[in-house]
Design a protein around this motif. Structure first.
Motif, PDB file in Angstrom:
ATOM      1  N   THR A  39       0.797  -1.228   0.000  1.00 46.35           N
ATOM      2  CA  THR A  39       0.000   0.000   0.000  1.00 46.35           C
ATOM      3  C   THR A  39       0.828   1.277   0.000  1.00 46.35           C
ATOM      4  O   THR A  39       0.271   2.372  -0.011  1.00 46.35           O
ATOM      5  N   ASP A  40       2.152   1.159   0.045  1.00 43.75           N
ATOM      6  CA  ASP A  40       3.006   2.347  -0.068  1.00 43.75           C
ATOM      7  C   ASP A  40       4.344   1.947  -0.665  1.00 43.75           C
ATOM      8  O   ASP A  40       4.668   0.762  -0.776  1.00 43.75           O
ATOM      9  N   GLY A  41       5.120   2.956  -1.041  1.00 46.51           N
ATOM     10  CA  GLY A  41       6.382   2.692  -1.717  1.00 46.51           C
ATOM     11  C   GLY A  41       7.399   1.974  -0.866  1.00 46.51           C
ATOM     12  O   GLY A  41       8.147   1.118  -1.353  1.00 46.51           O
ATOM     13  N   ASN A  42       7.443   2.299   0.420  1.00 50.64           N
ATOM     14  CA  ASN A  42       8.420   1.658   1.302  1.00 50.64           C
ATOM     15  C   ASN A  42       8.142   0.175   1.468  1.00 50.64           C
ATOM     16  O   ASN A  42       9.054  -0.657   1.434  1.00 50.64           O
ATOM     17  N   LEU A  43       6.869  -0.183   1.667  1.00 54.04           N
ATOM     18  CA  LEU A  43       6.509  -1.592   1.778  1.00 54.04           C
ATOM     19  C   LEU A  43       6.754  -2.303   0.452  1.00 54.04           C
ATOM     20  O   LEU A  43       7.201  -3.457   0.428  1.00 54.04           O
ATOM     21  N   TRP A  68       2.125   5.607  -9.792  1.00 53.76           N
ATOM     22  CA  TRP A  68       3.108   6.704  -9.830  1.00 53.76           C
ATOM     23  C   TRP A  68       3.184   7.416  -8.493  1.00 53.76           C
ATOM     24  O   TRP A  68       4.260   7.617  -7.934  1.00 53.76           O
ATOM     25  N   GLU A  69       2.038   7.812  -7.971  1.00 49.87           N
ATOM     26  CA  GLU A  69       2.000   8.617  -6.751  1.00 49.87           C
ATOM     27  C   GLU A  69       1.709   7.722  -5.547  1.00 49.87           C
ATOM     28  O   GLU A  69       0.589   7.239  -5.379  1.00 49.87           O
ATOM     29  N   LEU A  70       2.733   7.524  -4.728  1.00 47.87           N
ATOM     30  CA  LEU A  70       2.631   6.646  -3.573  1.00 47.87           C
ATOM     31  C   LEU A  70       3.149   7.350  -2.325  1.00 47.87           C
ATOM     32  O   LEU A  70       4.076   8.156  -2.410  1.00 47.87           O
ATOM     33  N   PRO A  71       2.609   7.056  -1.156  1.00 47.96           N
ATOM     34  CA  PRO A  71       3.201   7.574   0.083  1.00 47.96           C
ATOM     35  C   PRO A  71       4.508   6.845   0.395  1.00 47.96           C
ATOM     36  O   PRO A  71       4.699   5.697  -0.001  1.00 47.96           O
ATOM     37  N   GLY A  72       5.401   7.529   1.085  1.00 47.18           N
ATOM     38  CA  GLY A  72       6.663   6.916   1.487  1.00 47.18           C
ATOM     39  C   GLY A  72       7.737   7.014   0.438  1.00 47.18           C
ATOM     40  O   GLY A  72       8.782   7.633   0.638  1.00 47.18           O
ATOM     41  N   MET A  73       7.516   6.412  -0.711  1.00 47.65           N
ATOM     42  CA  MET A  73       8.445   6.455  -1.841  1.00 47.65           C
ATOM     43  C   MET A  73       7.616   6.442  -3.104  1.00 47.65           C
ATOM     44  O   MET A  73       6.753   5.585  -3.273  1.00 47.65           O
ATOM     45  N   SER A  74       7.834   7.383  -3.979  1.00 50.18           N
ATOM     46  CA  SER A  74       7.017   7.466  -5.184  1.00 50.18           C
ATOM     47  C   SER A  74       7.288   6.278  -6.100  1.00 50.18           C
ATOM     48  O   SER A  74       8.315   5.597  -5.989  1.00 50.18           O
ATOM     49  N   GLY A  75       6.338   6.048  -7.004  1.00 46.37           N
ATOM     50  CA  GLY A  75       6.513   4.963  -7.952  1.00 46.37           C
ATOM     51  C   GLY A  75       7.740   5.145  -8.825  1.00 46.37           C
ATOM     52  O   GLY A  75       8.445   4.180  -9.142  1.00 46.37           O
ATOM     53  N   ILE A  76       8.011   6.384  -9.215  1.00 39.67           N
ATOM     54  CA  ILE A  76       9.195   6.669 -10.027  1.00 39.67           C
ATOM     55  C   ILE A  76      10.467   6.338  -9.246  1.00 39.67           C
ATOM     56  O   ILE A  76      11.390   5.702  -9.768  1.00 39.67           O
ATOM     57  N   GLU A  77      10.528   6.761  -7.996  1.00 41.73           N
ATOM     58  CA  GLU A  77      11.703   6.475  -7.167  1.00 41.73           C
ATOM     59  C   GLU A  77      11.866   4.974  -6.956  1.00 41.73           C
ATOM     60  O   GLU A  77      12.986   4.444  -7.022  1.00 41.73           O
TER      61      GLU A  77
END
Length: 252
Positions: free
Chosen positions: A59-63, A80-89
């Motif tokens: 549910t988020d970029g870090n996980l 693309w737009e995720l909490p923690g770490m974006s999809g691009i990152e």
């Protein structure tokens, strides 16, 4: 049109509720969906599972990064737009590991420059919201075919054989009945044989952000795993390295 810009036709809704009637000859893939919208994630999961794929959700970029660092997937669906770490990152970081697993990017951004940015970071395909669920499944089939093969459904480590599709373990050809978290733990250890992991590391890697678990949970699960495997074969390959943690020993 559904929430989060998803276009759901009556036909696709029936297919989601009842399961796909038409089964193609596509191979089953293990797919990770990294999407912070519960509605979108569950819609995709239900549809892909109806085609017999194995689907997990972050549910988020870090996980998402934790799962990608721990497990092997055949396809990644990445918002693309995720909490923690974006999809691009996340996509850029994942590609730096050398992985060539196909990545399908989902985004509300439609400009050519945005699409180029997504593809330049390592995404293999790009779908703009709102989308029809049938477009996603079509792109998934194409990417799985294009990748030229899936990760094995079996993980073999010595006398242990883990069937990822059936979610079953055999020890010395004897079936071992395991609970879901026991399966997740043995999978992690089998994919990382002869490496020592502390209880804290196992808690972080296997249980992730579950708030109701503790170090004691790791100890109990390891103990149960050892007992179940020992009942199936004489020796259990999970060892305690005193003062450091545990490892699954794989003989050369």
């Amino acid at each position: 049109m559904g929430q989060d810009g998803i276009h759901i036709t009556a036909q696709s809704f029936i297919r989601i509720q009842c399961g796909s009637i038409r089964r193609g000859q596509e191979s089953v893939a293990k797919i990770l969906i990294v999407e912070d919208s519960d509605d979108v994630a569950m819609l995709l999961k239900m549809e892909l599972q109806s085609e017999k794929h194995v689907v997990e959700i972050a549910t988020d970029g870090n996980l998402g990064w934790e799962l990608l660092s721990t497990y092997t997937y055949d396809l990644i669906i990445l918002d693309w737009e995720l909490p923690g770490m974006s999809g691009i990152e996340l996509c850029r970081k994942y590609r730096l590991t050398g992985s060539t697993t196909p990545v399908l990017m989902l985004t509300g951004r439609g400009a050519i420059t945005d699409k180029t940015a997504g593809l330049d970071t390592g995404a293999d395909d790009y779908v703009t919201k709102p989308f029809d669920i049938r477009e996603i499944t079509s792109r998934v089939r194409a990417l799985v075919r294009r990748s030229g093969g899936l990760s094995s459904n079996e993980v073999v480590c010595g006398t242990l054989v883990l069937d990822m599709k059936a979610q079953t373990l055999t020890a010395g050809s004897v079936p071992v009945k395991l609970l879901p978290k026991e399966l997740a733990l043995i999978e992690f250890l089998m994919r990382n044989p002869n490496q020592v992991f502390s209880q804290e590391a196992l808690l972080e890697r296997v249980w992730h952000s579950e708030s109701q678990v503790s170090i004691g949970t790791v100890y109990t699960t390891i103990k149960t795993l050892r007992s179940k495997i020992s009942q199936a074969q004489q020796d259990c390959p999970i060892e305690t390295v005193h003062g450091l943690g545990y490892r699954l020993v794989k003989a050369n």
